[in-house]
Write an enzyme that holds these catalytic residues in place. Structure first.
Site, mmCIF file in Angstrom:
data_model
loop_
_atom_site.group_PDB
_atom_site.id
_atom_site.type_symbol
_atom_site.label_atom_id
_atom_site.label_comp_id
_atom_site.label_asym_id
_atom_site.label_seq_id
_atom_site.Cartn_x
_atom_site.Cartn_y
_atom_site.Cartn_z
ATOM 1 N N LYS A 154 14.245 2.979 2.941
ATOM 2 C CA LYS A 154 13.903 3.405 1.513
ATOM 3 C C LYS A 154 15.071 4.012 0.827
ATOM 4 O O LYS A 154 15.470 3.544 -0.153
ATOM 5 C CB LYS A 154 12.698 4.198 1.380
ATOM 6 C CG LYS A 154 11.367 3.463 1.737
ATOM 7 C CD LYS A 154 10.068 4.396 1.982
ATOM 8 C CE LYS A 154 8.897 3.317 2.428
ATOM 9 N NZ LYS A 154 7.754 4.559 2.717
ATOM 10 N N GLN A 186 6.288 10.500 3.310
ATOM 11 C CA GLN A 186 6.140 9.514 4.339
ATOM 12 C C GLN A 186 4.621 9.639 5.076
ATOM 13 O O GLN A 186 4.510 10.747 5.530
ATOM 14 C CB GLN A 186 7.236 9.254 5.066
ATOM 15 C CG GLN A 186 7.295 7.945 6.169
ATOM 16 C CD GLN A 186 7.114 6.839 5.581
ATOM 17 O OE1 GLN A 186 7.897 6.701 4.554
ATOM 18 N NE2 GLN A 186 6.266 5.693 5.696
ATOM 19 N N ASP A 195 4.445 6.639 -4.970
ATOM 20 C CA ASP A 195 3.562 5.931 -4.058
ATOM 21 C C ASP A 195 2.260 5.407 -4.757
ATOM 22 O O ASP A 195 1.649 5.056 -4.459
ATOM 23 C CB ASP A 195 3.352 6.730 -2.938
ATOM 24 C CG ASP A 195 3.806 5.912 -1.507
ATOM 25 O OD1 ASP A 195 4.305 4.987 -1.772
ATOM 26 O OD2 ASP A 195 3.798 6.527 -0.563
#
Ligand code: NAP
Length: 282
Positions: free
Chosen positions: A50, A94, A117
């Site tokens: 990422k 994460q 997200d």
């Protein structure tokens, strides 16, 4: 019928280039901060991919790596600091987090405007209400692939297999927003094969290697396989038996090289959306 394969790697490369060009054109350097807790090897690889993609797109990227024993209050303090930091446009925590930290508490602590997200209840609520803002990255990638393949969604019978908050539910909401007629199936669904066979568009996100067989697929269907499963021999396979399904589908995504690469490209897209919104762009 032998299906055309939807190339997620190529689509993701195009999207990443488009996002990078759009940021440059707008004179913006979006800032993405990824927070990882613990040393799960798979999570570390995901985070590296990422941040590498963000750097390649010209974004400012930072990784905050915290030890596995980090307490929940300590992590919440880090989130509060990033929320207040004007140089940070997007925060990605994460997952999964260590078991002693409540994932939902951490997600709810994020500034929804920086929640790239798309998991904060406010963003989930906007999506459920039909007015999406920041949308979870994998579902967003699924929709981009459907658009790339030119699949007509209005009026189509769509079946989503899997109802997680990360994938299945948001995919169902996005397909509903695109005027498909959506069935959301799960582990308690009676006669899963029959439900799948009715689908003109089938999106599968269950995490069971090759659960969906060729005879579950309607002739001419579009099949999007979100699953990533590692077989005993080390090979990565999806939730769909690819070769069998490709005999009947018109369009199908491979694993790897289908939805996976789109997730990171969608993250960059979300970070740019957040950066533009925070700077008052329309
Ligand atoms: P999850 O949270 O475990 O949810 C799985 C869903 O599948 C649940 O709704 C579950 O039903 C349903 N399910 C499980 N077994 C089933 C069965 N035998 N028949 C019917 N439904 C079944 O998983 P997830 O996070 O959504 O991820 C799903 C898959 O996508 C995994 O392989 C994951 O690795 C992959 N994934 C890929 C990406 C990417 O970037 N490509 C991103 C995220 C996830 P219940 O609700 O009834 O339990």
């Amino acid at each position: 019928m032998s299906a055309a394969v939807i190339d997620g790697r190529a689509a993701a490369a195009r999207l990443r280039a488009r996002v990078a060009a759009e940021a440059r054109g707008a004179g913006i350097v979006p800032g993405l901060t990824v927070v990882i807790v613990g040393d799960d090897p798979a999570s570390r690889v995901y985070v590296r991919n990422k941040t590498k993609a963000a750097a390649t797109a010209g974004f400012r990227e930072t990784t905050i790596a915290l030890p596995a024993e980090t307490s929940e209050p300590a992590l919440l303090q880090v989130i509060a600091r990033l929320n207040a930091d004007d140089a940070v446009d997007g925060i990605l925590v994460q997952l999964p987090l260590p078991k002693h930290i409540r994932t939902q508490a951490v997600i709810e602590a994020l500034d929804p405007a920086k929640d790239v997200d798309g998991l904060h209840p406010l963003n989930a609520g906007h999506l459920a209400g039909g007015h999406p803002r920041l949308v979870p990255c994998t579902p967003k990638g699924v929709m981009t692939l459907l658009a790339e393949a030119g699949v007509a969604l209005a009026g189509a019978r769509a079946v989503v297999l899997g109802r997680s908050t990360l994938v299945g539910r948001p995919v169902a909401a996005l397909l509903t927003g695109a005027d498909a007629t959506v069935t959301l199936a799960h582990s308690r669904t009676r006669d899963l094969a029959a439900e799948c066979r009715r689908a003109e568009v089938l999106v599968v996100a269950v995490g069971r290697a090759e659960l969906v067989r060729g005879d579950w697929i309607a002739e001419g269907a579009t099949v999007i396989d979100v699953g990533i499963n590692r077989r005993a021999d080390g090979r990565l396979v999806g939730d769909v038996a690819f070769a069998e399904a490709a005999e009947r589908a018109a369009w199908i995504t491979p694993v790897p090289g289908g939805v996976g690469p789109m997730t990171i490209a969608s993250l960059l897209e979300n970070t740019l959306i957040a950066a533009k919104a925070r700077r008052g762009f329309a």
